[in-house]
Design a protein around this motif. Structure first.
Motif, PDB file in Angstrom:
ATOM      1  N   GLN A 200       1.098  -1.183  -0.061  1.00 49.00           N
ATOM      2  CA  GLN A 200       0.053  -0.031   0.057  1.00 49.00           C
ATOM      3  C   GLN A 200       0.949   1.189  -0.016  1.00 49.00           C
ATOM      4  OE1 GLN A 200      -3.199   0.149  -0.297  1.00 49.00           O
ATOM      5  NE2 GLN A 200      -3.311   2.476  -0.401  1.00 49.00           N
ATOM      6  N   SER A 201       2.014   1.284   0.724  1.00 41.04           N
ATOM      7  CA  SER A 201       2.887   2.432   0.843  1.00 41.04           C
ATOM      8  C   SER A 201       3.489   2.721  -0.766  1.00 41.04           C
ATOM      9  CB  SER A 201       4.060   2.181   1.794  1.00 41.04           C
ATOM     10  OG  SER A 201       4.861   3.193   1.813  1.00 41.04           O
ATOM     11  N   ARG A 202       3.982   1.793  -1.409  1.00 43.55           N
ATOM     12  CA  ARG A 202       4.470   1.708  -2.668  1.00 43.55           C
ATOM     13  C   ARG A 202       3.288   2.481  -3.735  1.00 43.55           C
ATOM     14  NH1 ARG A 202       8.820  -0.855  -4.383  1.00 43.55           N
ATOM     15  NH2 ARG A 202       9.947  -2.467  -2.933  1.00 43.55           N
ATOM     16  N   PHE A 203       1.967   1.945  -3.398  1.00 39.26           N
ATOM     17  CA  PHE A 203       1.090   2.626  -4.347  1.00 39.26           C
ATOM     18  C   PHE A 203       0.966   3.991  -3.861  1.00 39.26           C
ATOM     19  CE2 PHE A 203      -3.453   3.128  -5.771  1.00 39.26           C
ATOM     20  CZ  PHE A 203      -3.277   2.718  -7.080  1.00 39.26           C
ATOM     21  N   GLU A 204       0.862   4.349  -2.504  1.00 42.40           N
ATOM     22  CA  GLU A 204       0.606   5.716  -2.235  1.00 42.40           C
ATOM     23  C   GLU A 204       1.776   6.640  -2.815  1.00 42.40           C
ATOM     24  OE1 GLU A 204       0.130   5.405   1.845  1.00 42.40           O
ATOM     25  OE2 GLU A 204      -1.806   4.640   1.956  1.00 42.40           O
ATOM     26  N   SER A 205       2.787   6.044  -2.677  1.00 39.23           N
ATOM     27  CA  SER A 205       4.041   6.769  -3.563  1.00 39.23           C
ATOM     28  C   SER A 205       3.771   6.943  -4.947  1.00 39.23           C
ATOM     29  CB  SER A 205       5.162   6.266  -2.931  1.00 39.23           C
ATOM     30  OG  SER A 205       5.773   6.008  -1.842  1.00 39.23           O
ATOM     31  N   PHE A 206       3.316   6.083  -5.654  1.00 37.58           N
ATOM     32  CA  PHE A 206       3.019   5.815  -6.954  1.00 37.58           C
ATOM     33  C   PHE A 206       2.011   7.155  -7.203  1.00 37.58           C
ATOM     34  CE2 PHE A 206      -0.292   4.854 -10.053  1.00 37.58           C
ATOM     35  CZ  PHE A 206       0.799   4.862 -11.388  1.00 37.58           C
ATOM     36  N   LEU A 207       1.063   7.012  -6.614  1.00 34.51           N
ATOM     37  CA  LEU A 207       0.001   7.993  -6.720  1.00 34.51           C
ATOM     38  C   LEU A 207       0.361   9.501  -6.419  1.00 34.51           C
ATOM     39  CD1 LEU A 207      -3.159   6.421  -5.008  1.00 34.51           C
ATOM     40  CD2 LEU A 207      -2.842   6.715  -7.485  1.00 34.51           C
ATOM     41  N   ALA A 208       1.396   9.524  -5.604  1.00 38.25           N
ATOM     42  CA  ALA A 208       1.918  11.085  -5.319  1.00 38.25           C
ATOM     43  C   ALA A 208       2.717  11.416  -6.226  1.00 38.25           C
ATOM     44  CB  ALA A 208       2.716  10.963  -3.880  1.00 38.25           C
ATOM     45  N   LYS A 209       3.483  10.591  -6.880  1.00 39.59           N
ATOM     46  CA  LYS A 209       4.422  10.978  -7.993  1.00 39.59           C
ATOM     47  C   LYS A 209       3.569  11.138  -9.258  1.00 39.59           C
ATOM     48  CE  LYS A 209       8.598   8.795  -6.433  1.00 39.59           C
ATOM     49  NZ  LYS A 209       9.692   7.689  -6.475  1.00 39.59           N
ATOM     50  N   MET A 210       2.491  10.441  -9.355  1.00 37.62           N
ATOM     51  CA  MET A 210       1.746  10.824 -10.554  1.00 37.62           C
ATOM     52  C   MET A 210       0.929  12.138 -10.492  1.00 37.62           C
ATOM     53  SD  MET A 210       1.906   8.500 -13.086  1.00 37.62           S
ATOM     54  CE  MET A 210       0.471   9.227 -13.995  1.00 37.62           C
ATOM     55  N   GLU A 221       3.962   4.404 -16.780  1.00 36.73           N
ATOM     56  CA  GLU A 221       5.013   3.056 -17.022  1.00 36.73           C
ATOM     57  C   GLU A 221       6.216   3.523 -16.335  1.00 36.73           C
ATOM     58  OE1 GLU A 221       4.039   0.173 -18.190  1.00 36.73           O
ATOM     59  OE2 GLU A 221       4.694   0.446 -20.652  1.00 36.73           O
ATOM     60  N   ARG A 222       6.746   4.714 -16.411  1.00 38.03           N
ATOM     61  CA  ARG A 222       7.812   5.187 -15.904  1.00 38.03           C
ATOM     62  C   ARG A 222       7.836   5.255 -14.290  1.00 38.03           C
ATOM     63  NH1 ARG A 222       8.005   9.806 -17.898  1.00 38.03           N
ATOM     64  NH2 ARG A 222       7.565  10.956 -16.094  1.00 38.03           N
ATOM     65  N   ILE A 223       6.904   5.702 -13.649  1.00 33.46           N
ATOM     66  CA  ILE A 223       6.577   5.526 -12.403  1.00 33.46           C
ATOM     67  C   ILE A 223       6.474   4.187 -11.801  1.00 33.46           C
ATOM     68  CG2 ILE A 223       5.601   6.703 -10.338  1.00 33.46           C
ATOM     69  CD1 ILE A 223       5.045   9.213 -11.934  1.00 33.46           C
ATOM     70  N   LYS A 224       5.704   3.385 -12.557  1.00 29.70           N
ATOM     71  CA  LYS A 224       5.317   2.055 -12.077  1.00 29.70           C
ATOM     72  C   LYS A 224       6.655   1.404 -11.959  1.00 29.70           C
ATOM     73  CE  LYS A 224       3.505  -0.544 -15.429  1.00 29.70           C
ATOM     74  NZ  LYS A 224       4.708  -1.634 -15.642  1.00 29.70           N
ATOM     75  N   SER A 236      -2.214  -5.565  -8.951  1.00 30.02           N
ATOM     76  CA  SER A 236      -2.798  -6.105  -7.763  1.00 30.02           C
ATOM     77  C   SER A 236      -3.265  -4.950  -7.186  1.00 30.02           C
ATOM     78  CB  SER A 236      -2.008  -7.037  -7.026  1.00 30.02           C
ATOM     79  OG  SER A 236      -0.977  -6.441  -6.256  1.00 30.02           O
ATOM     80  N   SER A 237      -2.327  -3.843  -7.153  1.00 34.24           N
ATOM     81  CA  SER A 237      -2.656  -2.740  -6.119  1.00 34.24           C
ATOM     82  C   SER A 237      -3.801  -1.824  -6.974  1.00 34.24           C
ATOM     83  CB  SER A 237      -1.457  -1.703  -6.102  1.00 34.24           C
ATOM     84  OG  SER A 237      -0.535  -2.455  -5.248  1.00 34.24           O
ATOM     85  N   LEU A 238      -3.994  -1.700  -8.116  1.00 36.17           N
ATOM     86  CA  LEU A 238      -5.169  -1.023  -8.876  1.00 36.17           C
ATOM     87  C   LEU A 238      -6.201  -1.760  -8.392  1.00 36.17           C
ATOM     88  CD1 LEU A 238      -3.511  -0.586 -12.461  1.00 36.17           C
ATOM     89  CD2 LEU A 238      -3.968   1.360 -10.587  1.00 36.17           C
ATOM     90  N   TRP A 239      -6.208  -3.043  -8.607  1.00 36.45           N
ATOM     91  CA  TRP A 239      -7.487  -3.648  -8.203  1.00 36.45           C
ATOM     92  C   TRP A 239      -7.853  -3.544  -6.855  1.00 36.45           C
ATOM     93  CZ3 TRP A 239     -11.254  -6.043 -10.959  1.00 36.45           C
ATOM     94  CH2 TRP A 239     -10.832  -6.554 -12.214  1.00 36.45           C
ATOM     95  N   TRP A 240      -6.705  -3.626  -5.734  1.00 35.26           N
ATOM     96  CA  TRP A 240      -7.282  -3.224  -4.449  1.00 35.26           C
ATOM     97  C   TRP A 240      -7.672  -1.880  -4.108  1.00 35.26           C
ATOM     98  CZ3 TRP A 240      -7.618  -6.883  -0.811  1.00 35.26           C
ATOM     99  CH2 TRP A 240      -7.704  -6.360   0.497  1.00 35.26           C
TER     100      TRP A 240
END
Length: 276
Positions: A200-210, A221-224, A236-240
């Motif tokens: 979840q922490s990784r996904f939140e960092s992804f959203l913040a960078k987006m 793609e780059r941030i992923k 899996s994080s998108l589904w979650w």
């Protein structure tokens, strides 16, 4: 509930009479054809949803029955959420074959969109001991069940597809675990709760960078790749995230939509489907 030994014997006899690829070699054994084509003689234990095939004399039947009771619940919930069942197994059975074998395509292996799971004996011994000694379930069966419930296409020419459907299996595992309120053993030595927190922490960092540029696929793609070296964790994080925001009903609605509209054809299309 669980069938008696007499039911297992009758079930074996019916297989023999029907000329199924299972060929009896004893009153309680069936000849199982592995995913690889190899054959071995395995003992049968039936539950409501599972045809469990295992080396004879290795495990306590009552403990197996308790384990299979949870697997039954997981399968029934998966059908309820998905609104459909996987295609039948190649074997002549309407149950989910779960076979303990010497080797398969990994520690476990599940057919995509079709009933059938294999788990290596070495891995299942660990799963069984964890359940008997500590009362905790290993995640592997629920992950492989997620592969059985993938109905949403495949493109061998697109390298993203493996990440997409593997990510779905990871999500489906976590969904079943959450909905069934299961006590899960550590994953790769990491406590399950910590594993989920880290993801979840990784996904939140992804959203913040987006930021606000949430649908720019090149940026995604780059941030992923930066946040998720293992692509399935991203999917899996998108589904979650969908499950977190819309609950069980949102997941069911997404599955229902996938049954009536053209399926997403690539990674970008899947991303847009999941974030809309």
């Amino acid at each position: 509930m669980f069938k008696s030994n007499n039911s297992a014997i009758l079930f074996t006899a019916l297989f023999l009479m029907s000329g199924n690829i299972f060929q009896g070699c004893g009153r309680e054994d069936l000849r199982y054809t592995h995913f690889s084509g190899e054959r071995s003689d395995l003992t049968v234990l039936l539950s409501e949803e599972v045809l469990f095939l295992y080396p004879s004399g290795e495990y306590d039947a009552d403990s197996l029955a308790m384990l299979l009771e949870t697997y039954d619940k997981a399968y029934s919930l998966a059908v309820q959420l998905s609104g459909r069942e996987p295609l039948p197994a190649p074997q002549d059975t309407d149950k989910l074959p779960l076979a303990i074998v010497s080797k398969t395509c990994g520690p476990g292996c599940g057919r995509l969109g079709r009933k059938g799971i294999e788990i290596t004996k070495h891995t299942f011994d660990r799963i069984y001991n964890e359940f008997v000694v500590n009362g905790r379930h290993d995640h592997l069966f629920f992950y492989e069940l997620g592969r059985n419930f993938w109905f949403y296409g495949e493109d061998p020419g697109d390298t993203q597809w493996e990440g997409v459907h593997t990510g779905f299996a990871v999500f489906f595992r976590d969904l079943l675990v959450k909905e069934l309120k299961l006590n899960i053993a550590p994953i790769n030595g990491i406590p399950y709760a910590k594993y989920m927190e880290d993801k979840q922490s990784r996904f939140e960092s992804f959203l913040a960078k987006m930021g606000t540029d949430s649908l720019n696929w090149e940026k995604v793609e780059r941030i992923k790749k930066q946040q998720f070296p293992h692509s399935p964790l991203f999917w899996s994080s998108l589904w979650w995230e969908l499950y977190q925001k819309q609950g069980r009903e949102g997941v069911i609605a997404a599955f229902s939509l996938l049954k009536v509209q053209p399926l997403p054809e690539n990674g970008e299309a899947w991303f847009r489907f999941l974030v809309k």
